[in-house]
Design an enzyme around this catalytic site. Sequence first.
Site, mmCIF file in Angstrom:
data_model
loop_
_atom_site.group_PDB
_atom_site.id
_atom_site.type_symbol
_atom_site.label_atom_id
_atom_site.label_comp_id
_atom_site.label_asym_id
_atom_site.label_seq_id
_atom_site.Cartn_x
_atom_site.Cartn_y
_atom_site.Cartn_z
ATOM 1 N N LYS A 93 0.834 -1.055 0.095
ATOM 2 C CA LYS A 93 -0.060 0.098 -0.118
ATOM 3 C C LYS A 93 0.936 1.284 0.050
ATOM 4 O O LYS A 93 0.425 2.267 -0.772
ATOM 5 C CB LYS A 93 -0.890 -0.029 1.025
ATOM 6 C CG LYS A 93 -0.327 0.247 2.416
ATOM 7 C CD LYS A 93 -1.492 -0.139 3.429
ATOM 8 C CE LYS A 93 -1.081 -0.420 4.813
ATOM 9 N NZ LYS A 93 0.171 0.151 5.348
ATOM 10 N N ARG A 123 -5.748 2.469 12.399
ATOM 11 C CA ARG A 123 -5.371 0.930 12.549
ATOM 12 C C ARG A 123 -6.171 0.383 13.793
ATOM 13 O O ARG A 123 -5.838 -0.743 13.856
ATOM 14 C CB ARG A 123 -3.842 1.159 13.012
ATOM 15 C CG ARG A 123 -2.717 0.586 11.796
ATOM 16 C CD ARG A 123 -1.570 0.972 12.285
ATOM 17 N NE ARG A 123 -0.308 0.086 11.802
ATOM 18 C CZ ARG A 123 0.448 0.617 10.978
ATOM 19 N NH1 ARG A 123 0.263 1.657 10.397
ATOM 20 N NH2 ARG A 123 1.611 -0.060 10.447
ATOM 21 N N ARG A 127 12.534 -6.739 2.385
ATOM 22 C CA ARG A 127 12.468 -5.525 1.864
ATOM 23 C C ARG A 127 13.689 -4.580 2.357
ATOM 24 O O ARG A 127 14.413 -4.655 3.424
ATOM 25 C CB ARG A 127 11.284 -4.571 2.603
ATOM 26 C CG ARG A 127 10.858 -3.386 2.311
ATOM 27 C CD ARG A 127 9.392 -3.156 2.401
ATOM 28 N NE ARG A 127 9.007 -3.154 3.960
ATOM 29 C CZ ARG A 127 7.554 -2.751 4.298
ATOM 30 N NH1 ARG A 127 6.984 -2.592 3.422
ATOM 31 N NH2 ARG A 127 7.569 -2.742 5.633
ATOM 32 N N ARG A 179 14.723 -1.976 7.808
ATOM 33 C CA ARG A 179 14.162 -1.210 8.759
ATOM 34 C C ARG A 179 14.431 -2.021 10.198
ATOM 35 O O ARG A 179 14.230 -3.275 9.804
ATOM 36 C CB ARG A 179 12.639 -0.800 8.371
ATOM 37 C CG ARG A 179 12.518 0.426 8.088
ATOM 38 C CD ARG A 179 11.159 0.673 7.457
ATOM 39 N NE ARG A 179 10.166 0.180 8.250
ATOM 40 C CZ ARG A 179 8.818 0.294 7.815
ATOM 41 N NH1 ARG A 179 8.559 0.718 6.753
ATOM 42 N NH2 ARG A 179 7.761 -0.341 8.920
ATOM 43 N N ARG A 195 3.981 -7.578 14.134
ATOM 44 C CA ARG A 195 3.304 -6.464 13.509
ATOM 45 C C ARG A 195 2.118 -7.248 12.911
ATOM 46 O O ARG A 195 1.101 -6.762 12.656
ATOM 47 C CB ARG A 195 4.274 -5.837 12.399
ATOM 48 C CG ARG A 195 5.376 -4.970 12.920
ATOM 49 C CD ARG A 195 6.223 -4.585 11.857
ATOM 50 N NE ARG A 195 5.702 -3.787 10.888
ATOM 51 C CZ ARG A 195 6.230 -3.476 9.948
ATOM 52 N NH1 ARG A 195 7.404 -4.159 9.407
ATOM 53 N NH2 ARG A 195 5.704 -2.733 8.729
HETATM 54 P P1 AMP Z 1 4.234 1.450 9.009
HETATM 55 O O1 AMP Z 1 5.239 2.018 8.420
HETATM 56 O O2 AMP Z 1 2.987 2.002 8.803
HETATM 57 O O3 AMP Z 1 4.285 -0.147 9.166
HETATM 58 O O4 AMP Z 1 4.370 1.670 10.729
HETATM 59 C C1 AMP Z 1 5.488 1.356 11.452
HETATM 60 C C2 AMP Z 1 4.858 1.390 13.031
HETATM 61 O O5 AMP Z 1 4.581 2.711 13.270
HETATM 62 C C3 AMP Z 1 3.833 0.708 13.262
HETATM 63 O O6 AMP Z 1 4.313 -0.652 13.652
HETATM 64 C C4 AMP Z 1 3.399 1.325 14.644
HETATM 65 O O7 AMP Z 1 4.271 0.811 15.733
HETATM 66 C C5 AMP Z 1 3.615 2.766 14.406
HETATM 67 N N1 AMP Z 1 2.215 3.237 13.901
HETATM 68 C C6 AMP Z 1 2.182 3.554 12.443
HETATM 69 N N2 AMP Z 1 0.880 4.177 12.416
HETATM 70 C C7 AMP Z 1 0.274 3.599 13.504
HETATM 71 C C8 AMP Z 1 -1.132 3.933 13.849
HETATM 72 N N3 AMP Z 1 -1.886 4.446 13.090
HETATM 73 N N4 AMP Z 1 -1.571 3.670 14.917
HETATM 74 C C9 AMP Z 1 -0.522 3.164 15.886
HETATM 75 N N5 AMP Z 1 0.882 2.970 15.651
HETATM 76 C C10 AMP Z 1 1.231 3.241 14.272
#
Ligand code: AMP
Length: 208
Positions: free
Chosen positions: A13, A83, A119, A152, A163
């Site tokens: 996404k 989320r 990745r 990452r 996750r």
């Molecule tokens: P992402 O890059 O979207 O996978 O986000 C990386 C990390 O950021 C996630 O594993 C969460 O720890 C935090 N995070 C991102 N978006 C949110 C959200 N909407 N609510 C809570 N934690 C978030």
Amino acid sequence: MHLILIGPPGSGKGTQAKKIAKEYHLEHISTGDLLRNNPNLSPEQKEILNSGKLIPDMMMLDIVKQRLSRCKGKGWILDGYPRTLAQAHLLEDSLEDGSTKVLYFSINSDQLLDRITGRLTCPACGSVFHATSKPPQKKGICDNCKEPLIQRKDDHEEVVKKRLDTYFTYTEPVIKHYKDKKIMANIECGNDFTIDQIFKSIEKILNK
Ligand code: AMP
């Protein structure tokens, strides 16, 4: 146009969000990027981020509201928010108009682990590669800005499992919420489809 993208980590996404933002002139708001690039995170918040758990809903609401207020009438894409069901409700309460569309990136969960653990991300420009399915031209170096690529911290296997677990527990109810509201479209994004094919199916929905 106001768009919400929902899908598990590794569904692609983020890649599609960048393409949509460019094509439709929208602001791309990735909450993961906002958090990773925030120099004021406390050690506890960094720990949450690196362990695959979720940042508390009210802190996320503040971050998202602040970022949305900088869009100044321009359309936007939310990538990674909401989320949790609470985040979905809080967002609805704070948006003035109801013209939001939701795209749900649907993929068989067996395909996700390999996609994420392979990745490679550019810390400078945010470009994303994959060790086998989308390798950079020069090993370990970003094609766009020539910086060294990194994995990452939260793309390591143990964290990825956490996750995914978090996603299935907290984010799946959000999908049902938007399905019931009839504002969500399904985007098939498994390994049978290329990035361009997926983008075409998104365009069809957005141009309707
Ligand atoms: P992402 O890059 O979207 O996978 O986000 C990386 C990390 O950021 C996630 O594993 C969460 O720890 C935090 N995070 C991102 N978006 C949110 C959200 N909407 N609510 C809570 N934690 C978030």
